[in-house]
Write a protein that holds these residues in place. Structure first.
Motif, PDB file in Angstrom:
ATOM      1  N   VAL A   1       4.807  -1.202  -9.402  1.00  0.00           N
ATOM      2  CA  VAL A   1       3.765  -1.920  -8.651  1.00  0.00           C
ATOM      3  C   VAL A   1       3.656  -3.357  -9.134  1.00  0.00           C
ATOM      4  CG1 VAL A   1       1.304  -2.003  -8.092  1.00  0.00           C
ATOM      5  CG2 VAL A   1       2.476   0.194  -8.226  1.00  0.00           C
TER       6      VAL A   1
ATOM      7  N   ILE B   1       1.854   1.802  -3.514  1.00  0.00           N
ATOM      8  CA  ILE B   1       0.750   2.368  -4.284  1.00  0.00           C
ATOM      9  C   ILE B   1       0.627   3.877  -4.033  1.00  0.00           C
ATOM     10  CG2 ILE B   1      -1.764   2.368  -4.534  1.00  0.00           C
ATOM     11  CD1 ILE B   1      -1.732  -0.628  -4.072  1.00  0.00           C
ATOM     12  N   ASN B   2       0.788   4.271  -2.778  1.00  0.00           N
ATOM     13  CA  ASN B   2       0.725   5.699  -2.456  1.00  0.00           C
ATOM     14  C   ASN B   2       1.837   6.473  -3.168  1.00  0.00           C
ATOM     15  OD1 ASN B   2      -1.526   5.529  -0.769  1.00  0.00           O
ATOM     16  ND2 ASN B   2      -0.273   5.022   1.026  1.00  0.00           N
TER      17      ASN B   2
ATOM     18  N   PHE C   1       0.837  -1.211   0.000  1.00  0.00           N
ATOM     19  CA  PHE C   1       0.000   0.000   0.000  1.00  0.00           C
ATOM     20  C   PHE C   1       0.870   1.260   0.000  1.00  0.00           C
ATOM     21  CE2 PHE C   1      -3.314  -2.803   2.164  1.00  0.00           C
ATOM     22  CZ  PHE C   1      -4.004  -2.993   0.979  1.00  0.00           C
TER      23      PHE C   1
ATOM     24  N   LEU D   1       3.565   2.457 -12.497  1.00  0.00           N
ATOM     25  CA  LEU D   1       2.726   1.263 -12.431  1.00  0.00           C
ATOM     26  C   LEU D   1       3.561  -0.001 -12.647  1.00  0.00           C
ATOM     27  CD1 LEU D   1      -0.481   2.414 -14.355  1.00  0.00           C
ATOM     28  CD2 LEU D   1      -0.230   1.994 -11.898  1.00  0.00           C
TER      29      LEU D   1
END
Length: 229
Positions: free
Chosen positions: A210, A197-198, A194, A207
């Protein structure tokens, strides 16, 4: 390469076991042929003889193969941790926080299992003796004639129950400890995910980062478990 590698691993592991079986068993027999008859008649030597008869080559080859597997998993874990650390350095902290207590837990469990089996050599020999009396054709008539089967089965059941209860404590300790550590590692990876993602939302990561992070984290935990196990 991965497919051929698996086939080669299977081939060489079997060859290794065959070669070790030939070499080690020959050395044991050669050494046994030089021992005095007194050695084989001594009760103190029975444990040594029992261990020498228990597929030593299989144990040695298994030790070698598991050692190679541990090295391979360790290299994979180091590689994955290095890749993930580029994206989020906190992964290294989490990996060390998981790996060290997991290693200590597995080490203590393994020592416990080894100690139990090492101390059971004589009792294991008794269980084999009870089984042989009830199942071998040379002893079955005498056992049936004297009605010894219920007594022998009861002695066998008592010893095996003792082994089961001793091992159960180690099984439970291993399951509870491993579950706590695996859950800790998984939750930690999700929290770090998470965080990644932040960073993507803030524009600090892409991306693609990620995708790499999500695919490599699960493999990292499995590689650590394999290397330590």
């Amino acid at each position: 390469m991965q497919g051929v590698g698996q086939l080669a691993y299977s081939f060489y592991s079997r060859r290794l076991e065959d070669d070790i079986n030939l070499a080690v068993t020959t050395e044991i027999l050669t050494h046994a042929a030089t021992l005095d008859l007194e050695f084989f008649e001594s009760a103190d030597s029975r444990e040594v003889i029992e261990r020498a008869q228990q597929s030593i080559a299989t144990h040695i080859s298994g030790f070698v193969l598991q050692g190679l597997g541990s090295v391979s998993a360790s290299l994979q874990a180091i590689s994955l941790a290095a890749i993930l650390a580029v994206i989020e350095p906190l992964v290294l902290v989490l990996a060390v926080a998981f790996a060290y207590p997991y290693l200590v837990l597995q080490w203590r469990l393994t020592r416990g299992y080894y100690r139990n089996e090492h101390n059971r050599v004589r009792k294991r020999r008794w269980t084999s003796y009870f089984v042989s009396l009830v199942t071998e054709h040379r002893s079955v008539p005498e056992v049936r004639l004297l009605d010894l089967a219920p007594y022998l089965i009861d002695r066998f059941r008592r010893l095996m129950t003792e082994f089961r209860d001793e091992d159960r404590r180690l099984h439970v300790r291993g399951f509870v400890g491993s579950t706590i550590l695996v859950v800790f590692m998984s939750v930690g990876l999700f929290l770090i995910f998470f965080r990644v993602i932040n960073k993507v939302v803030a524009g600090a990561l892409t991306l693609g980062d990620v995708a790499v992070f999500g695919g490599a984290t699960a493999r990292l935990r499995l590689a650590l478990e394999r290397a330590i196990g």
